[in-house]
Design an enzyme around this catalytic site. Sequence first.
Site, PDB file in Angstrom:
ATOM      1  CD  GLU A 114      49.807  48.137  55.989  1.00  0.00           C
ATOM      2  OE1 GLU A 114      48.907  48.579  55.263  1.00  0.00           O
ATOM      3  OE2 GLU A 114      49.650  47.875  57.181  1.00  0.00           O
ATOM      4  CG  ASP A 154      35.987  43.016  37.567  1.00  0.00           C
ATOM      5  OD1 ASP A 154      35.317  42.255  38.287  1.00  0.00           O
ATOM      6  OD2 ASP A 154      36.021  42.917  36.327  1.00  0.00           O
ATOM      7  CG  ASP A 170      40.185  42.630  37.431  1.00  0.00           C
ATOM      8  OD1 ASP A 170      39.926  42.131  38.539  1.00  0.00           O
ATOM      9  OD2 ASP A 170      39.939  42.042  36.359  1.00  0.00           O
ATOM     10  CG  HIS A 194      40.830  41.084  33.035  1.00  0.00           C
ATOM     11  ND1 HIS A 194      40.867  40.151  34.060  1.00  0.00           N
ATOM     12  CD2 HIS A 194      40.910  40.367  31.884  1.00  0.00           C
ATOM     13  CE1 HIS A 194      40.966  38.935  33.547  1.00  0.00           C
ATOM     14  NE2 HIS A 194      40.992  39.044  32.235  1.00  0.00           N
TER      15      HIS A 194
END
Length: 971
Positions: free
Chosen positions: A781, A813, A743, A946
């Site tokens: 990058e 996600d 995430d 997350h």
Amino acid sequence: MDPVRPLFRGPTPVHPSQCVRMPGCWPQAPRPLEPAWGRAGPAGRGLVFRKPEDSSPPLQPVQKDSVGLVSMFRGMGLDTAFRPPSKREVPPLGRGVLGRGLSANMVRKDREEPRSSLPDPSVLAAGDSKLAEASVGWSRMLGRGSSEVSLLPLGRAASSIGRGMDKPPSAFGLTARDPPRLPQPPALSPTSLHSADPPPVLTMERKEKELLVKQGSKGTPQSLGLNLIKIQCHNEAVYQYHVTFSPSVECKSMRFGMLKDHQSVTGNVTAFDGSILYLPVKLQQVVELKSQRKTDDAEISIKIQLTKILEPCSDLCIPFYNVVFRRVMKLLDMKLVGRNFYDPTSAMVLQQHRLQIWPGYAASIRRTDGGLFLLADVSHKVIRNDSVLDVMHAIYQQNKEHFQDECSKLLVGSIVITRYNNRTYRIDDVDWNKTPKDSFVMSDGKEITFLEYYSKNYGITVKEDDQPLLIHRPSERQNNHGMLLKGEILLLPELSFMTGIPEKMKKDFRAMKDLTQQINLSPKQHHGALECLLQRISQNETASNELTRWGLSLHKDVHKIEGRLLPMERINLRNTSFVTSEDLNWVKEVTRDASILTIPMHFWALFYPKRAMDQARELVNMLEKIAGPIGMRISPPAWVELKDDRIETYIRTIQSLLGVEGKIQMVVCIIMGTRDDLYGAIKKLCCVQSPVPSQVINVRTIGQPTRLRSVAQKILLQMNCKLGGELWGVDIPLKQLMVIGMDVYHDPSRGMRSVVGFVASINLTLTKWYSRVVFQMPHQEIVDSLKLCLVGSLKKYYEVNHCLPEKIVVYRDGVSDGQLKTVANYEIPQLQKCFEAFDNYHPKMVVFVVQKKISTNLYLAAPDHFVTPSPGTVVDHTITSCEWVDFYLLAHHVRQGCGIPTHYICVLNTANLSPDHMQRLTFKLCHMYWNWPGTIRVPAPCKYAHKLAFLSGQILHHEPAIQLCGNLFFL
């Protein structure tokens, strides 16, 4: 100056832009739009018609006037002019996708689709088009046009709903199929301009497409309702024409008027942008008309040439249909705010909280496996009664010394609405050196003050003439002549109102309860609101005619389909296992039976201020009582009483103890109230500078004796996880499997840099996790960063299992549909390239994109009304994408509001997982989040990623210490 009023003017340095603009004062330079990415299929997937056999030469498009797909989107408000490449050569990792994949049992043929060129503005039809810049997602078009009674201007239409605001790429390409070959028309009859011939026999030319196997069979069938309304297309086709004026007519409104004079030829149902015309009827191949220019009585020749025949249900028509439906919503007196329509006249007022709630709808037309649908969702806009100026006054009263800094900290990044035009803006800065008494130059070259501007254009008298101005910096865009527009939009705090829920209110339980009662609708209420919208459309003759004129009709009720309820899962503890109940909550079982693995806590320290001594002792006593049932051994802590609760006191005391006692397993801190600054300081110390697992406890959460036992149980389970313990597991039939969650958190305070959270399982039962964080700068990058994460997790997996995983499943996600193809060949190859670090290692890989911010709602059909579906409800047909293997899964128990599922898109499947395996594995992983003894909306590795990204980006602003990567220290 009055001492109670803030001293607005100050010495803060400012770097004004070269161009300062006000909304509405530049007629040739439209206001910026924040596009949101839709969820429908991509442009260029429509059906192309071809006459079966015709020896006549194919229709040659006019070379000078670039027509076709690019012209079509230009006609709808989409800028397809050449744009210089963005400085960001590499797509950002945030909100991207890992790629597109196919099940191994599919037959796939590589195909190339021609890309339409992006013409230079100089070769397009001349005119002062007011079309704003926009970028094309799969089902999103933006723009703005002028309204005429009989002409439907195309523009500023969003063809899908989004719950978030995503930045578009700096340039885009449109993919189209081969242009149609149309027969040469017969000689034009002077008495008949409409085609009297029967409709030509057209065959649908479709390139061979792979069969997507996406339907499973496991589970119990259930009758479900959706917030989608079926759309019927009654017209044979939509006809696209290119209109040429000779000599050239520069004024766009004049071109509208000239075409309007020939309604006897075109009919009164038209959509025209100045050069591209859409009609529901077929004219002759070329129609020549004459008009007289009123300004100089010059004769103007109008040439209308058929360029494209669009099948009514093709993807090419979807953006156009969204323009039509947006027009329908306006005819219902709904006000456009952002991307949704609201009704301010029906606002619900929460006077005790100084809030207004505007009811409304988010609606778009999309094409799915089941056909053409209107996706309609009930939306609410929370508007505060306090203006930004009121907020500034309140800040000044609380902190006069650092007033400007506190204002900028609170306001920058906030979304405000200006009620005089119902537009929303993001505050990017505050200009403390400008006031409403300053002037700016309008597009006609006239100079006017802000005071005069608002008085003249809106009849508003500004009361505070020494307030600073808010700065909104729109993204760079081009005007109608290809010129790059830069500048700032300056707003008055007095006329700008805050939107959204205040942070202080989010922490007020009673206030949030009052708010959620208004905006969280039950399935019955949600369905009733959609029925109300359909009734308003059918009862409004003008609105219903707008759809009928284009051959569109809406079904009278929401669409109903059959879904499935997946089997309940078995939860495994150390000595017992059980099948979950229907509400999917096992808090009783995990607090009375031993966890899979517990870590003895013999060396830990408890830091608390003197006034929290009683609560600290009660907490330790309770922890010792409840440790036995879960199988955890806990010794008394090192008691550290603090003389005060200042940040310096906590940090200095913790550092001194860690320096002396090198064996401390856990640092537990009790703090007085909600202290974000203190919490952040403790976490930075324990996660970055002196790595040690830490637990910060608000004294309020342990201050109620009746709730102390349940709170202490949750705290102890969480501490066990941070030490490396394992709470519970589920049966995983796939062997040698690694599951990865990714995430992204965007840090708005530090140049929108991205923070990537990466969490991977490193044992066979998916109960041991390895985590890493990557800070991604805008131009950096990410190849090396992803390699660092994945190779590190594979090495850890090998250390634990003495082998490498045979299958790797990735849940990614933070992704929008508009970026699926942009990043399709970007992240997945990087992940696969990491396998080269190991000799002869080629694991099977499955990649899912996880989308939470969707507008699809599920209702369970009860005998007399709709109710909330049960956890485990899955839908894998009808509403699914035409382009991907995907499914919708409602894994969590819904206590308030409607059942909003999570959308899973399989973009790579080299492991040959069947749809049933994909759905069952995903549902199993939704049981594995150890912060909650129940199922959650997304798979546990996604939630862990997350939490990790948020902690690192919001609190730490730094990568956590490598010593903590083997434990879930971020819970």
